[in-house]
Design an enzyme around this catalytic site. Structure first.
Site, PDB file in Angstrom:
ATOM      1  CG  ASN A 165      11.987  98.542 105.851  1.00  0.00           C
ATOM      2  OD1 ASN A 165      11.581  97.503 106.383  1.00  0.00           O
ATOM      3  ND2 ASN A 165      11.275  99.650 105.814  1.00  0.00           N
ATOM      4  CG  PHE A 169       6.416  92.844 111.037  1.00  0.00           C
ATOM      5  CD1 PHE A 169       6.171  93.896 111.888  1.00  0.00           C
ATOM      6  CD2 PHE A 169       5.677  92.751 109.871  1.00  0.00           C
ATOM      7  CE1 PHE A 169       5.201  94.828 111.588  1.00  0.00           C
ATOM      8  CE2 PHE A 169       4.718  93.681 109.565  1.00  0.00           C
ATOM      9  CZ  PHE A 169       4.472  94.714 110.425  1.00  0.00           C
ATOM     10  CB  SER A 246       3.133  94.940 106.826  1.00  0.00           C
ATOM     11  OG  SER A 246       4.210  94.310 106.186  1.00  0.00           O
ATOM     12  CG  ASN A 248       7.541  94.034 103.430  1.00  0.00           C
ATOM     13  OD1 ASN A 248       7.511  94.214 102.221  1.00  0.00           O
ATOM     14  ND2 ASN A 248       8.088  94.892 104.258  1.00  0.00           N
ATOM     15  CB  THR A 249       2.999  90.899 107.091  1.00  0.00           C
ATOM     16  OG1 THR A 249       4.135  91.495 107.695  1.00  0.00           O
ATOM     17  CG2 THR A 249       2.544  89.739 107.917  1.00  0.00           C
ATOM     18  CE  LYS A 290       3.698 103.447 110.576  1.00  0.00           C
ATOM     19  NZ  LYS A 290       4.983 103.317 111.273  1.00  0.00           N
ATOM     20  CG  ASN A 319       4.358 101.302 107.121  1.00  0.00           C
ATOM     21  OD1 ASN A 319       5.446 101.634 107.566  1.00  0.00           O
ATOM     22  ND2 ASN A 319       4.064 100.058 106.825  1.00  0.00           N
TER      23      ASN A 319
HETATM   24  C1  LIG Z   1      13.984 100.191 108.451  1.00  0.00           C
HETATM   25  C2  LIG Z   1      12.573 100.530 108.757  1.00  0.00           C
HETATM   26  C3  LIG Z   1      11.841  99.689 109.582  1.00  0.00           C
HETATM   27  C4  LIG Z   1      10.539  99.994 109.895  1.00  0.00           C
HETATM   28  N1  LIG Z   1       9.848  99.164 110.730  1.00  0.00           N
HETATM   29  C5  LIG Z   1       8.575  99.468 111.084  1.00  0.00           C
HETATM   30  C6  LIG Z   1       7.850  98.647 111.986  1.00  0.00           C
HETATM   31  O1  LIG Z   1       8.345  97.661 112.493  1.00  0.00           O
HETATM   32  N2  LIG Z   1       6.586  98.997 112.277  1.00  0.00           N
HETATM   33  C7  LIG Z   1       5.992 100.101 111.741  1.00  0.00           C
HETATM   34  O2  LIG Z   1       4.857 100.393 112.055  1.00  0.00           O
HETATM   35  N3  LIG Z   1       6.660 100.915 110.897  1.00  0.00           N
HETATM   36  C8  LIG Z   1       7.927 100.627 110.553  1.00  0.00           C
HETATM   37  N4  LIG Z   1       8.604 101.449 109.692  1.00  0.00           N
HETATM   38  C9  LIG Z   1       7.926 102.637 109.112  1.00  0.00           C
HETATM   39  C10 LIG Z   1       8.230 103.912 109.873  1.00  0.00           C
HETATM   40  O3  LIG Z   1       7.714 103.817 111.175  1.00  0.00           O
HETATM   41  C11 LIG Z   1       7.602 105.108 109.166  1.00  0.00           C
HETATM   42  O4  LIG Z   1       6.208 104.935 109.142  1.00  0.00           O
HETATM   43  C12 LIG Z   1       8.081 105.270 107.745  1.00  0.00           C
HETATM   44  O5  LIG Z   1       9.444 104.969 107.649  1.00  0.00           O
HETATM   45  C13 LIG Z   1       7.835 106.669 107.203  1.00  0.00           C
HETATM   46  O6  LIG Z   1       8.516 107.637 107.953  1.00  0.00           O
HETATM   47  P1  LIG Z   1       9.942 108.247 107.479  1.00  0.00           P
HETATM   48  O7  LIG Z   1       9.801 108.674 106.059  1.00  0.00           O
HETATM   49  O8  LIG Z   1      10.175 109.388 108.415  1.00  0.00           O
HETATM   50  O9  LIG Z   1      10.926 107.177 107.644  1.00  0.00           O
HETATM   51  C14 LIG Z   1       9.939 101.164 109.362  1.00  0.00           C
HETATM   52  C15 LIG Z   1      10.678 102.009 108.543  1.00  0.00           C
HETATM   53  C16 LIG Z   1      11.977 101.713 108.236  1.00  0.00           C
HETATM   54  C17 LIG Z   1      12.749 102.633 107.339  1.00  0.00           C
HETATM   55  C1  LIG Z   2       4.704  98.314 110.334  1.00  0.00           C
HETATM   56  O1  LIG Z   2       5.449  99.221 109.655  1.00  0.00           O
HETATM   57  C2  LIG Z   2       6.828  99.009 109.701  1.00  0.00           C
HETATM   58  C3  LIG Z   2       7.478 100.105 108.995  1.00  0.00           C
HETATM   59  O2  LIG Z   2       7.044 100.193 107.705  1.00  0.00           O
HETATM   60  C4  LIG Z   2       7.158  97.693 109.106  1.00  0.00           C
HETATM   61  O3  LIG Z   2       8.534  97.414 109.227  1.00  0.00           O
HETATM   62  C5  LIG Z   2       6.390  96.639 109.765  1.00  0.00           C
HETATM   63  O4  LIG Z   2       6.620  95.456 109.090  1.00  0.00           O
HETATM   64  C6  LIG Z   2       4.938  96.990 109.779  1.00  0.00           C
HETATM   65  N1  LIG Z   2       4.257  96.033 110.510  1.00  0.00           N
HETATM   66  C7  LIG Z   2       3.041  95.703 110.231  1.00  0.00           C
HETATM   67  C8  LIG Z   2       2.428  94.666 111.082  1.00  0.00           C
HETATM   68  O5  LIG Z   2       2.432  96.214 109.325  1.00  0.00           O
HETATM   69  C1  LIG Z   3       5.348  99.570 106.835  1.00  0.00           C
HETATM   70  O1  LIG Z   3       6.512  99.513 106.091  1.00  0.00           O
HETATM   71  C2  LIG Z   3       7.453  98.588 106.590  1.00  0.00           C
HETATM   72  C3  LIG Z   3       8.688  98.741 105.786  1.00  0.00           C
HETATM   73  O2  LIG Z   3       8.438  98.438 104.476  1.00  0.00           O
HETATM   74  C4  LIG Z   3       6.914  97.227 106.496  1.00  0.00           C
HETATM   75  O3  LIG Z   3       7.833  96.329 107.077  1.00  0.00           O
HETATM   76  C5  LIG Z   3       5.622  97.184 107.222  1.00  0.00           C
HETATM   77  O4  LIG Z   3       5.050  95.962 107.016  1.00  0.00           O
HETATM   78  C6  LIG Z   3       4.695  98.279 106.789  1.00  0.00           C
HETATM   79  N1  LIG Z   3       3.602  98.362 107.603  1.00  0.00           N
HETATM   80  C7  LIG Z   3       2.614  98.904 107.158  1.00  0.00           C
HETATM   81  C8  LIG Z   3       1.552  99.036 108.126  1.00  0.00           C
HETATM   82  O5  LIG Z   3       2.538  99.224 105.975  1.00  0.00           O
END
Ligand SMILES: Cc1cc2nc3c(=O)[nH]c(=O)nc-3n(C[C@H](O)[C@H](O)[C@H](O)COP(=O)(O)O)c2cc1C
Ligand SMILES: *[C@@H]1O[C@H](CO)[C@@H](O)[C@H](O)[C@H]1NC(C)=O
Ligand SMILES: *[C@@H]1O[C@H](CO)[C@@H](O)[C@H](O)[C@H]1NC(C)=O
Ligand SMILES: *[C@@H]1O[C@H](CO)[C@@H](O)[C@H](O)[C@H]1NC(C)=O
Ligand SMILES: *[C@@H]1O[C@H](CO)[C@@H](O)[C@H](O)[C@H]1NC(C)=O
Ligand SMILES: CC(=O)N[C@H]1CO[C@H](CO)[C@@H](O)[C@@H]1O
Length: 433
Positions: A165, A169, A246, A248-249, A290, A319
């Protein structure tokens, strides 16, 4: 039994209608038998369908949803069902005593939580608790609403039970989520007032906790965005999670290095100390960070040092990964070329490895470690516990297997613990050298 009920109902019915000519009774029987069977069958099916214990979700509903929807629409559909109570639930959900977790001076009735990102806007918490999770982490929530990355941004790799993914955010922002949290809070507090009891936590359910994961706006300030989150959403959280991992950010990954992180965490802790829980106007939410799984041992050591210096309460590991682990059933799948964070099964070895490093450098503290990454079975959860996780969270496996998963994992953990003659708390950190 099912047949008996149907027969006796039919014969009573035809006896009660004596005015009908005798020869139409079999006809009536025949014409009613079908619909009645369907009716009773439908009720039984419905009961089964809405019971989160049933395997139908894993083997029928989830694959059907996967076939019919794009990854993101499937996610949305799931949230809608959970939000409007159309999702299955565990009736009389009583967790075995061996599953109990003592953490942050509170108690979880089981060690299985749902990770951030599924319920980004806090719409489906109660639906999620109803499927058996003890801990629900909503978010990440950014200060201002933001749309995230352009679609498509969520991709399935079903053979590996994995997803990629790059949502980036997307969030409806603090004020929106705050309004929802307050409404829920007020309504539960009113209910509790009627019974004369005090609410045990922000989940408003004994043995459960509510986590809020705070994000930063794409163009927001690294420190101030988290501070705002603590001030605004902190009163409604049992646990606050700062997401500093993240991929991506832009700029967020740099945060994980050195004194910059210590400064951020110290600021976060000092703000947290000023915010009281709305439940009692005095208690403070523990604050966790995290981290990404793609860190070297050296970087993990730095994070541990910052975490201890700043006196945060715990760390979530981890993450998603920006790497593409080579454990794939389908290493040539073009989906693997998509950018973003990968989660699910192939993530587990990476998260577990990061957890082991982190445990090594935090054993001398009372930092709580939360395991996350590829948890799909009771064994996975136990592996994380033995490596030092006090409880676990999951996301991707729930997306694939559906609402029966928490129940199944809890059963598997309970069985294994009983076999080993231990409680969950007794196996936490058991692998320590
Ligand atoms: C679609 C998607 C969106 C996610 N969005 C966030 C997020 O907004 N914030 C965050 O801390 N982690 C986010 N995560 C990461 C999950 O919270 C988790 O750390 C990660 O997916 C690993 O766990 P899993 O293998 O059980 O999915 C996201 C994961 C997925 C798949
Ligand atoms: C936190 O982790 C989630 C899941 O990977 C990801 O979607 C989200 O963008 C992350 N947010 C930040 C601030 O790292
Ligand atoms: C965690 O992974 C999600 C999904 O790729 C990403 O959106 C988010 O920014 C990540 N956050 C961290 C803390 O890595
Ligand atoms: C973010 O995306 C998910 C998946 O499409 C959706 O459920 C959620 O409502 C979105 N939130 C916002 C604020 O766009
Ligand atoms: C907390 O303070 C608010 C505002 O002063 C008050 O309305 C509320 O009743 C208090 N709650 C408790 C549990 O003391
Ligand atoms: C305060 C802040 O930085 N808000 C930004 C959040 O993200 C959206 C979309 O990326 C921006 O438009 C806001 O300015």
């Amino acid at each position: 039994m099912f047949n008996l009920v149907r027969k006796s109902t039919l014969s009573t019915l035809s006896k009660r209608l004596p005015f009908l000519p005798k020869n139409t009774r079999p006809l009536l029987k025949a014409s009613l038998a079908g619909p009645l069977a369907i009716g009773v069958g439908g009720v039984l099916f419905g009961l089964y369908f809405f019971d989160a214990r049933s395997a139908i979700h894993e083997y029928l509903v989830c694959p059907a949803i996967r076939m019919a929807t794009s990854a993101e629409d499937g996610h949305k559909l799931g949230i809608l069902c959970l939000k409007y109570g159309l999702s299955p639930r565990l009736y009389r959900d009583i967790d075995d005593e061996v599953l109990k977790v003592s953490v942050f001076g509170k108690e979880l009735s089981n060690p299985v939580g749902i990770a951030a990102g599924l319920d980004k806007d806090g719409e489906a918490m109660d639906g999620l608790y109803n499927t058996g999770f003890s801990y629900v982490e909503i978010g990440s929530i950014t200060p201002e609403p933001q749309p995230g990355n352009p679609k498509p941004r969520f991709f399935r790799i079903p053979k590996d039970e994995s997803v990629i993914n790059r949502y980036g955010f997307n969030s409806s922002g603090h004020w929106n989520v705050l309004a929802r949290l307050r409404k829920r809070f007020d309504s539960f507090v009113r209910d509790y007032q009627k019974t004369g009891q005090t609410p045990p936590n922000n989940a408003f359910r004994p043995g459960k906790l509510l986590g809020i994961n705070l994000g930063k706006n794409k163009t927001g300030d690294e420190v101030e965005d988290y501070v705002k989150g603590i001030q605004r959403l902190g009163p409604y959280a049992d646990v606050l999670v700062i997401n500093v991992s993240s991929p991506n950010t832009p700029g967020l990954r740099d945060l994980q290095a050195g004194s910059k992180l210590t400064n951020l965490l110290e600021r976060v802790v000092s703000e947290r100390d000023k915010v009281n829980s709305a439940l009692d106007n005095k208690s403070k939410a523990p604050v966790l960070v995290k981290i990404a799984p793609d860190l070297t041992e050296e970087e993990i050591k730095d994070i541990a040092t910052s975490a201890k210096k700043a006196h945060i309460d715990g760390i979530v590991v981890s993450n998603t990964t920006i790497s593409r682990p080579t454990t794939y059933v389908s290493p040539n799948d073009p989906i693997l070329q998509e950018s973003g964070g990968l989660s699910g099964r192939p993530l587990k070895p990476l998260s577990l490895k990061a957890l082991r490093y982190l445990r090594k450098y935090t054993k001398d503290s009372n930092l709580v470690l939360v395991g996350c990454g590829g948890v799909a079975t009771g064994k996975d959860a136990i592996d994380f516990a033995k490596a030092g996780a006090t409880f676990v969270e999951l996301y991707t496996a729930f997306a694939y297997r559906g609402p029966s998963l928490p129940y199944k994992i809890k059963q598997e953990i309970t069985q294994e613990l009983k076999k080993e003659g231990k409680t969950w708390m007794q196996i936490v950190g058991q692998d320590d050298p």
